[in-house]
Design a protein around this motif. Sequence first.
Motif, PDB file in Angstrom:
ATOM      1  N   PRO A   1      -7.188  14.870   3.980  1.00 44.30           N
ATOM      2  CA  PRO A   1      -7.485  13.448   4.170  1.00 44.30           C
ATOM      3  C   PRO A   1      -7.710  12.762   2.820  1.00 44.30           C
ATOM      4  N   THR A   2      -7.244  11.532   2.695  1.00 41.95           N
ATOM      5  CA  THR A   2      -7.417  10.771   1.466  1.00 41.95           C
ATOM      6  C   THR A   2      -7.524   9.293   1.790  1.00 41.95           C
ATOM      7  N   TRP A   3      -8.153   8.558   0.891  1.00 44.81           N
ATOM      8  CA  TRP A   3      -8.267   7.111   1.066  1.00 44.81           C
ATOM      9  C   TRP A   3      -6.955   6.423   0.690  1.00 44.81           C
ATOM     10  N   ALA A   4      -6.056   7.141   0.037  1.00 48.57           N
ATOM     11  CA  ALA A   4      -4.814   6.541  -0.464  1.00 48.57           C
ATOM     12  C   ALA A   4      -3.679   6.667   0.540  1.00 48.57           C
ATOM     13  N   THR A   5      -3.932   6.301   1.767  1.00 49.91           N
ATOM     14  CA  THR A   5      -2.887   6.338   2.787  1.00 49.91           C
ATOM     15  C   THR A   5      -2.632   4.933   3.300  1.00 49.91           C
ATOM     16  N   THR A   6      -1.435   4.719   3.789  1.00 47.47           N
ATOM     17  CA  THR A   6      -1.054   3.421   4.332  1.00 47.47           C
ATOM     18  C   THR A   6      -1.068   3.510   5.851  1.00 47.47           C
ATOM     19  N   ARG A   7      -1.800   2.638   6.474  1.00 46.07           N
ATOM     20  CA  ARG A   7      -1.883   2.617   7.926  1.00 46.07           C
ATOM     21  C   ARG A   7      -1.108   1.441   8.504  1.00 46.07           C
ATOM     22  N   GLN A   8      -0.440   0.686   7.663  1.00 43.20           N
ATOM     23  CA  GLN A   8       0.298  -0.484   8.108  1.00 43.20           C
ATOM     24  C   GLN A   8       1.697  -0.073   8.548  1.00 43.20           C
ATOM     25  N   PRO A   9       2.284  -0.768   9.551  1.00 40.99           N
ATOM     26  CA  PRO A   9       3.671  -0.472   9.917  1.00 40.99           C
ATOM     27  C   PRO A   9       4.617  -0.910   8.805  1.00 40.99           C
ATOM     28  N   VAL A  10       5.750  -0.270   8.739  1.00 38.98           N
ATOM     29  CA  VAL A  10       6.763  -0.616   7.745  1.00 38.98           C
ATOM     30  C   VAL A  10       7.302  -2.010   8.060  1.00 38.98           C
ATOM     31  N   PRO A  11       7.401  -2.897   7.054  1.00 41.39           N
ATOM     32  CA  PRO A  11       7.942  -4.237   7.311  1.00 41.39           C
ATOM     33  C   PRO A  11       9.361  -4.151   7.862  1.00 41.39           C
ATOM     34  N   ALA A  12       9.695  -5.046   8.771  1.00 45.50           N
ATOM     35  CA  ALA A  12      10.999  -5.014   9.436  1.00 45.50           C
ATOM     36  C   ALA A  12      12.156  -5.181   8.462  1.00 45.50           C
ATOM     37  N   ALA A  13      11.971  -5.919   7.389  1.00 43.25           N
ATOM     38  CA  ALA A  13      13.057  -6.175   6.446  1.00 43.25           C
ATOM     39  C   ALA A  13      13.263  -5.046   5.444  1.00 43.25           C
ATOM     40  N   LEU A  14      12.334  -4.117   5.357  1.00 41.09           N
ATOM     41  CA  LEU A  14      12.426  -3.066   4.344  1.00 41.09           C
ATOM     42  C   LEU A  14      13.684  -2.207   4.458  1.00 41.09           C
TER      43      LEU A  14
END
Length: 174
Positions: free
Chosen positions: A150-163
């Motif tokens: 476990p780390t604080w440096a993770t992304t919990r956001q969904p990938v942007p649709a345009a990416l």
Amino acid sequence: MSQTPLLDSLLDRALVEEATKKSGLIWVRGTGPARALWHVWLDGAVHLVGDGPGEQPFPGLADGSAAQVTVRSKDKGGLLVAWTAAVRELTAGTEEWDAAVAELKGKRLNAPDAEQMTDRWARECRVLRLTPQGGIGALPEDSLAAAPLPTWATTRQPVPAALPKLLFRRRKKR
């Protein structure tokens, strides 16, 4: 003709030293999960700095304990050698500590305080010496794969649709 135990021991020692020197990271397991740690090889042992603000953590490594060290190939990532180490914490200000810190300072990348780094290490961090004990161990049969810690440096956001469109867009020929 079989080799003598002394020769096996010398060959084991040479393999451990060369593999560890050339590897950028080693995997070290004390009482907790294995962690990838940067290091330097000096005077027949691995030296580590950490357990302070902004430095690598190594929980489960205590003075006088044993640790399992796994060394992987720097270029291919395959397992080269596994060995057992005796852990010893170096005392700040001693000749041995100064020599280890001089080598570690040269390998430390992106230090926020390069000028005062050794003073900070003396105050807030631990410098450990991992000395190989005995010969090399048998290589494990399994892959040693484990879930990421476990780390604080993770992304919990969904990938942007345009990416995906931006990443895989082909350039038009003119």
